[in-house]
Design an enzyme around this catalytic site. Sequence first.
Site, PDB file in Angstrom:
ATOM      1  N   LYS A   1       0.836  -1.202   0.000  1.00 36.39           N
ATOM      2  CA  LYS A   1       0.000   0.000   0.000  1.00 36.39           C
ATOM      3  C   LYS A   1       0.878   1.262   0.000  1.00 36.39           C
ATOM      4  CE  LYS A   1      -1.791   1.740   3.982  1.00 36.39           C
ATOM      5  NZ  LYS A   1      -1.506   3.169   4.114  1.00 36.39           N
ATOM      6  N   ASN A   2       1.866   1.285   0.880  1.00 38.35           N
ATOM      7  CA  ASN A   2       2.653   2.514   1.033  1.00 38.35           C
ATOM      8  C   ASN A   2       3.611   2.780  -0.120  1.00 38.35           C
ATOM      9  OD1 ASN A   2       1.304   3.030   3.349  1.00 38.35           O
ATOM     10  ND2 ASN A   2       3.010   2.650   4.758  1.00 38.35           N
TER      11      ASN A   2
ATOM     12  N   CYS B   1      -5.414  13.355  13.298  1.00 41.94           N
ATOM     13  CA  CYS B   1      -5.388  11.946  12.942  1.00 41.94           C
ATOM     14  C   CYS B   1      -5.368  11.171  14.231  1.00 41.94           C
ATOM     15  CB  CYS B   1      -4.134  11.679  12.123  1.00 41.94           C
ATOM     16  SG  CYS B   1      -3.756   9.950  11.962  1.00 41.94           S
TER      17      CYS B   1
ATOM     18  N   ARG C   1       0.507  14.537  13.396  1.00 44.78           N
ATOM     19  CA  ARG C   1       1.039  14.320  12.044  1.00 44.78           C
ATOM     20  C   ARG C   1       1.082  15.587  11.181  1.00 44.78           C
ATOM     21  NH1 ARG C   1      -1.057   8.449  10.080  1.00 44.78           N
ATOM     22  NH2 ARG C   1       0.821   8.493   8.861  1.00 44.78           N
TER      23      ARG C   1
ATOM     24  N   ASP D   1       4.554   0.554  12.107  1.00 43.33           N
ATOM     25  CA  ASP D   1       3.371  -0.116  11.551  1.00 43.33           C
ATOM     26  C   ASP D   1       3.262  -1.584  11.985  1.00 43.33           C
ATOM     27  OD1 ASP D   1       2.599   2.208  10.354  1.00 43.33           O
ATOM     28  OD2 ASP D   1       3.146   1.633   8.316  1.00 43.33           O
TER      29      ASP D   1
ATOM     30  N   ARG E   1      -8.839  -0.146   4.574  1.00 45.41           N
ATOM     31  CA  ARG E   1      -7.929   0.840   3.984  1.00 45.41           C
ATOM     32  C   ARG E   1      -6.611   0.180   3.601  1.00 45.41           C
ATOM     33  NH1 ARG E   1      -6.229   5.121   7.573  1.00 45.41           N
ATOM     34  NH2 ARG E   1      -4.846   5.279   5.808  1.00 45.41           N
TER      35      ARG E   1
HETATM   36  C1  UD1 Z   1       4.298   6.909   6.617  1.00 43.61           C
HETATM   37  C2  UD1 Z   1       3.467   5.673   6.341  1.00 43.61           C
HETATM   38  C3  UD1 Z   1       2.861   5.150   7.636  1.00 43.61           C
HETATM   39  C4  UD1 Z   1       3.965   4.935   8.683  1.00 43.61           C
HETATM   40  C5  UD1 Z   1       4.826   6.175   8.831  1.00 43.61           C
HETATM   41  C6  UD1 Z   1       6.052   5.949   9.721  1.00 43.61           C
HETATM   42  C7  UD1 Z   1       2.658   6.057   4.088  1.00 43.61           C
HETATM   43  C8  UD1 Z   1       1.518   6.379   3.207  1.00 43.61           C
HETATM   44  N1  UD1 Z   1       2.407   6.047   5.400  1.00 43.61           N
HETATM   45  O1  UD1 Z   1       3.441   7.919   7.142  1.00 43.61           O
HETATM   46  O2  UD1 Z   1       2.211   3.917   7.360  1.00 43.61           O
HETATM   47  O3  UD1 Z   1       3.363   4.654   9.933  1.00 43.61           O
HETATM   48  O4  UD1 Z   1       5.322   6.593   7.549  1.00 43.61           O
HETATM   49  O5  UD1 Z   1       6.794   4.897   9.256  1.00 43.61           O
HETATM   50  O6  UD1 Z   1       3.751   5.779   3.633  1.00 43.61           O
HETATM   51  N2  UD1 Z   1       6.495  14.699  10.865  1.00 43.61           N
HETATM   52  C9  UD1 Z   1       6.640  16.032  11.152  1.00 43.61           C
HETATM   53  N3  UD1 Z   1       6.509  16.942  10.128  1.00 43.61           N
HETATM   54  C10 UD1 Z   1       6.235  16.556   8.844  1.00 43.61           C
HETATM   55  C11 UD1 Z   1       6.079  15.190   8.567  1.00 43.61           C
HETATM   56  C12 UD1 Z   1       6.226  14.280   9.595  1.00 43.61           C
HETATM   57  O7  UD1 Z   1       6.887  16.421  12.290  1.00 43.61           O
HETATM   58  O8  UD1 Z   1       6.122  17.419   7.971  1.00 43.61           O
HETATM   59  C13 UD1 Z   1       6.625  13.700  11.956  1.00 43.61           C
HETATM   60  C14 UD1 Z   1       5.366  12.921  12.216  1.00 43.61           C
HETATM   61  O9  UD1 Z   1       4.494  13.604  13.093  1.00 43.61           O
HETATM   62  C15 UD1 Z   1       5.901  11.646  12.832  1.00 43.61           C
HETATM   63  C16 UD1 Z   1       7.225  11.457  12.090  1.00 43.61           C
HETATM   64  O10 UD1 Z   1       7.544  12.723  11.516  1.00 43.61           O
HETATM   65  O11 UD1 Z   1       6.156  11.823  14.192  1.00 43.61           O
HETATM   66  C17 UD1 Z   1       7.221  10.421  11.002  1.00 43.61           C
HETATM   67  O12 UD1 Z   1       6.091  10.603  10.185  1.00 43.61           O
HETATM   68  P1  UD1 Z   1       6.117  10.302   8.621  1.00 43.61           P
HETATM   69  O13 UD1 Z   1       7.274   9.434   8.289  1.00 43.61           O
HETATM   70  O14 UD1 Z   1       5.983  11.590   7.882  1.00 43.61           O
HETATM   71  O15 UD1 Z   1       4.784   9.481   8.454  1.00 43.61           O
HETATM   72  P2  UD1 Z   1       3.925   9.441   7.153  1.00 43.61           P
HETATM   73  O16 UD1 Z   1       4.803   9.681   5.989  1.00 43.61           O
HETATM   74  O17 UD1 Z   1       2.691  10.263   7.321  1.00 43.61           O
END
Ligand code: UD1
Length: 432
Positions: free
Chosen positions: A22-23, A117, A122, A306, A398
């Site tokens: 999925k990711n 969320c 996030r 995950d 999902r």
């Molecule tokens: C992706 C995965 C999700 C997985 C996560 C962590 C997809 C579609 N989803 O989510 O399944 O659980 O990686 O492995 O690939 N953060 C910030 N600022 C930002 C972006 C992120 O502070 O602009 C923080 C988030 O709050 C979190 C951390 O960074 O604490 C990691 O999040 P991130 O890797 O961005 O998660 P996703 O990409 O949303």
Amino acid sequence: MDKIVVQGAGPLDGEVKISGAKNSALPILISSLLVDGTLTLSNVPHLQDITTTMGLLSHLGVQMQIDENMHIAADSSAVDQIRAPYELVKTMRASILVLGPLLARMGHAEVSLPGGCAIGSRPVNLHIKGLEAMGAKVIIEDGYIKATCKRLQGARMFMDIVSVTGTENLMMAASLAQGVSVIENAAREPEIVDLANCLNAMGAKVSGAGTDEITIEGVDSLHSASHRVIADRIETGTYLVAGAATRGRVKALNTEPKYLEAVLNKLEEAGCDLDVGDDYIEVNMHGRQPKAVSLRTAPHPAFPTDMQAQFVTMNALSQGTGTVVETIFENRFMHVHELQRMGAEIQLEGNTAVVTGRERLQAAPVMATDLRASASLVIAGLMADGPTIIDRIYHIDRGYECIEEKFAGLGANIKRIPSHLWEREKSRYLSN
Ligand code: UD1
């Protein structure tokens, strides 16, 4: 709302075919926005998040074709919209991934802020900061991220926190920028490498994906290409943990063991016999109860957040006590409260869950709170006395393709009850 009912039975025993990731599929589908032509994809999983993404891309003007084998052709030659509306973004946070590609392709993008969320706040500040470094003007107005640019300019970008979709958004945007971009402290997940491979097949010049420094030499345009999505390592891990927690044997087929090192190490520590081939992994407990393991989630290649919920459930059914520390998301323990309702012995303090195992759990009506939490409840139900009724299973749909069929194929007693049949069927499962 549909429900899933799981009745505890014996150990799982059998083989399960793993779907596409999925990711990986989500960013790769969205990368079609960058192409002046058609991106053709195979091994795309049949999931609600994919349907949501296809809806969003169609809304933006991408012509989507799909066949019964989930081969998808996305033709972006006529993309003419730049706005991803709240109604489409709110159901799936990964919709933020359209921001970079739309901006790079159209010079203008308006994407609804994804909002809160269940598993934490996030934020998307890193996505925005990176695009600004490439010369975009970004404002937040009326709940939308509104970004404009002439042509994005290559830049050096440092990610304060390792972000998967943040890295993907910037990698896609930089592919059409003028000049060279470097993403430092980049995420190293296999899905990042898969996206980079797909971008390169379309004519992009991305190198270093899979390391913490990715270099992207911008090109003027990207062309049509075909790509096969990699196997889903989290789906793989979920079925393997289910095999271990039920003291059974599960062989995951069509998967890629190299993506699961941290998870396999922990399964070995839990006492599983592992047989790992080129494209399969088998766990076998030979009827033994697993041993509780301690772990700490962190960005790849460390233990994936995950897989945290599934291991909490396994620990709750193991010998001894394991400590699980969640370092990625601040509120990702909601499954703990549901598991406690099933008799699991878990002490929760901040980002740490101390789990003491027992032989079996007690069935109860429970609520799926997020995607991976839902899977942990299914596993718990497999080792509970009585029928475990799981509500809000849209979370499961999902991210897990045909979850009941796949578990049933392993010998589980699991059934989906469509909402319109629930009134008729519920007396079978509810004692009062
Ligand atoms: C992706 C995965 C999700 C997985 C996560 C962590 C997809 C579609 N989803 O989510 O399944 O659980 O990686 O492995 O690939 N953060 C910030 N600022 C930002 C972006 C992120 O502070 O602009 C923080 C988030 O709050 C979190 C951390 O960074 O604490 C990691 O999040 P991130 O890797 O961005 O998660 P996703 O990409 O949303």
